[in-house]
Design a protein around this motif. Structure first.
Motif, short mmCIF file in Angstrom:
data_model
loop_
_atom_site.label_atom_id
_atom_site.label_comp_id
_atom_site.label_asym_id
_atom_site.label_seq_id
_atom_site.Cartn_x
_atom_site.Cartn_y
_atom_site.Cartn_z
N VAL A 35 28.24 -40.01 6.34
CA VAL A 35 27.66 -41.30 6.73
C VAL A 35 28.63 -42.39 6.33
CG1 VAL A 35 25.71 -42.87 6.41
CG2 VAL A 35 25.32 -40.40 6.44
N ASP A 36 28.97 -43.26 7.27
CA ASP A 36 29.88 -44.37 6.98
C ASP A 36 29.24 -45.28 5.95
OD1 ASP A 36 31.15 -47.01 7.21
OD2 ASP A 36 32.26 -46.09 8.86
N ASP A 37 29.94 -45.53 4.84
CA ASP A 37 29.38 -46.33 3.76
C ASP A 37 29.31 -47.81 4.11
OD1 ASP A 37 32.29 -45.92 3.53
OD2 ASP A 37 32.15 -47.32 1.87
N ARG A 38 29.97 -48.23 5.18
CA ARG A 38 29.96 -49.65 5.55
C ARG A 38 28.83 -50.00 6.52
NH1 ARG A 38 36.37 -49.49 6.25
NH2 ARG A 38 36.89 -49.77 4.05
N ASN A 39 28.55 -49.09 7.47
CA ASN A 39 27.54 -49.43 8.49
C ASN A 39 26.38 -48.44 8.58
OD1 ASN A 39 28.62 -47.25 9.87
ND2 ASN A 39 29.84 -48.50 11.25
N GLY A 40 26.41 -47.36 7.79
CA GLY A 40 25.31 -46.40 7.76
C GLY A 40 25.26 -45.45 8.94
N VAL A 41 26.29 -45.44 9.78
CA VAL A 41 26.31 -44.57 10.96
C VAL A 41 26.66 -43.14 10.56
CG1 VAL A 41 27.55 -44.12 13.14
CG2 VAL A 41 26.93 -46.45 12.52
N ALA A 42 25.86 -42.17 11.04
CA ALA A 42 26.16 -40.75 10.82
C ALA A 42 27.39 -40.41 11.65
CB ALA A 42 24.97 -39.90 11.24
N LYS A 43 28.40 -39.84 11.01
CA LYS A 43 29.68 -39.60 11.66
C LYS A 43 29.91 -38.15 12.08
CE LYS A 43 32.53 -42.87 11.20
NZ LYS A 43 32.96 -43.76 12.24
N ALA A 44 29.66 -37.22 11.15
CA ALA A 44 30.04 -35.83 11.43
C ALA A 44 29.29 -34.87 10.51
CB ALA A 44 31.54 -35.66 11.23
N ILE A 45 29.37 -33.60 10.88
CA ILE A 45 28.94 -32.51 9.99
C ILE A 45 30.22 -31.86 9.49
CG2 ILE A 45 27.74 -30.30 9.78
CD1 ILE A 45 25.84 -32.66 10.33
N VAL A 46 30.33 -31.79 8.16
CA VAL A 46 31.51 -31.21 7.52
C VAL A 46 31.09 -29.98 6.74
CG1 VAL A 46 33.27 -31.61 5.74
CG2 VAL A 46 32.71 -33.42 7.36
N GLU A 47 31.88 -28.93 6.84
CA GLU A 47 31.64 -27.74 6.04
C GLU A 47 32.59 -27.77 4.84
OE1 GLU A 47 31.54 -22.90 6.45
OE2 GLU A 47 32.92 -24.01 7.73
N LEU A 138 43.04 -48.50 -5.81
CA LEU A 138 41.85 -48.81 -5.01
C LEU A 138 41.14 -47.51 -4.62
CD1 LEU A 138 43.48 -51.42 -2.62
CD2 LEU A 138 42.10 -51.90 -4.64
N TYR A 139 39.82 -47.60 -4.48
CA TYR A 139 39.09 -46.43 -4.02
C TYR A 139 37.88 -46.84 -3.20
CZ TYR A 139 35.82 -47.27 -7.88
OH TYR A 139 34.90 -47.82 -8.74
N ARG A 140 37.36 -45.86 -2.47
CA ARG A 140 36.16 -46.03 -1.65
C ARG A 140 35.36 -44.75 -1.77
NH1 ARG A 140 36.62 -46.61 4.80
NH2 ARG A 140 34.45 -46.24 5.28
N THR A 141 34.05 -44.89 -1.94
CA THR A 141 33.18 -43.73 -2.11
C THR A 141 32.14 -43.69 -1.01
OG1 THR A 141 33.43 -43.95 -4.51
CG2 THR A 141 31.64 -42.54 -3.72
N GLN A 142 31.98 -42.51 -0.42
CA GLN A 142 30.92 -42.27 0.55
C GLN A 142 29.91 -41.31 -0.05
OE1 GLN A 142 32.59 -40.75 4.20
NE2 GLN A 142 32.97 -42.80 4.98
N THR A 143 28.68 -41.39 0.43
CA THR A 143 27.65 -40.42 0.06
C THR A 143 27.36 -39.58 1.30
OG1 THR A 143 26.68 -41.93 -1.55
CG2 THR A 143 25.30 -40.12 -0.78
N TRP A 144 27.55 -38.29 1.16
CA TRP A 144 27.25 -37.34 2.24
C TRP A 144 25.92 -36.67 1.91
CZ3 TRP A 144 32.45 -34.27 3.12
CH2 TRP A 144 33.45 -35.17 3.51
N HIS A 145 25.20 -36.24 2.94
CA HIS A 145 23.86 -35.68 2.78
C HIS A 145 23.85 -34.20 3.19
CE1 HIS A 145 22.31 -39.76 2.19
NE2 HIS A 145 23.26 -40.08 3.05
N ARG A 146 23.28 -33.38 2.30
CA ARG A 146 23.25 -31.94 2.57
C ARG A 146 22.48 -31.65 3.85
NH1 ARG A 146 24.29 -27.93 -0.82
NH2 ARG A 146 23.97 -29.20 -2.69
N VAL A 147 23.03 -30.77 4.66
CA VAL A 147 22.35 -30.29 5.86
C VAL A 147 21.57 -29.06 5.44
CG1 VAL A 147 22.63 -29.34 8.18
CG2 VAL A 147 24.15 -31.18 7.40
N ILE A 148 20.25 -29.17 5.53
CA ILE A 148 19.38 -28.04 5.16
C ILE A 148 18.95 -27.35 6.44
CG2 ILE A 148 17.25 -27.36 4.02
CD1 ILE A 148 17.67 -29.82 2.18
N GLU A 149 19.47 -26.15 6.59
CA GLU A 149 19.18 -25.39 7.81
C GLU A 149 17.96 -24.52 7.61
OE1 GLU A 149 23.20 -24.56 9.94
OE2 GLU A 149 23.40 -24.02 7.83
N GLU A 150 17.19 -24.43 8.64
CA GLU A 150 15.95 -23.62 8.56
C GLU A 150 16.08 -22.36 9.36
OE1 GLU A 150 12.67 -26.12 9.55
OE2 GLU A 150 13.39 -27.67 8.23
#
Length: 150
Positions: A35-47, A138-150
């Motif tokens: 998720v982009d930390d600047r605008n909150g847009v979901a960008k990708a699924i990363v493994e 300088l640094y920038r931090t993003q928060t990624w969200h776990r994909v919970i598969e069912e």
């Protein structure tokens, strides 16, 4: 009347499933929604996966509308005009004593830039992954969200 002391197989399966979920949810490895930390847009699924004892990551799917088949336009060399889906974005991050993973190659294909990086689980929510890129001091931090598969 004969009592049956056997635990039904379904209960064992359910307990094993929840134990696996608890164990799985305590690790940085798995699939994450960026998720982009600047605008909150979901960008990708990363493994995020382990290879040769080191953390690696690659883009599985682009979520951003209109960019699903994007190629790395700004990249140079062998990555120039290559599909971003499937691209490796973290190489050989090592785990330290604090449970963080650090490495020298955190790649942003949108900017075609390489950063030093650090990755760790959010201590308050193990389903959130903190991903920090460093450029000098300088640094920038993003928060990624776990994909919970069912």
């Amino acid at each position: 009347m004969k009592s049956n002391n056997r635990i039904p197989h379904r209960i064992i399966a359910i307990v094993c499933f929840f134990m696996l979920q608890c164990t799985y949810s305590q690790t940085v490895f798995g699939k994450w929604k960026t998720v982009d930390d600047r605008n909150g847009v979901a960008k990708a699924i990363v493994e995020v996966y382990k290879e040769n004892g080191l953390l690696q990551a690659r883009i599985l799917k682009i979520l951003e509308k209109g960019k699903e088949n994007a190629v790395c336009i700004k990249c140079k060399g062998e990555l120039k005009d290559k599909p971003i889906t499937g691209m490796k974005i973290m190489d050989d991050f090592e785990r330290n004593s604090k449970g963080e993973y650090k490495g020298k190659r955190l790649f942003d294909p949108e900017q075609a830039m390489v950063f030093r990086g650090k990755v760790w689980l959010d201590p308050d929510n193990k389903n959130k992954l903190k991903v920090r890129g460093y450029l000098a001091f300088l640094y920038r931090t993003q928060t990624w969200h776990r994909v919970i598969e069912e």
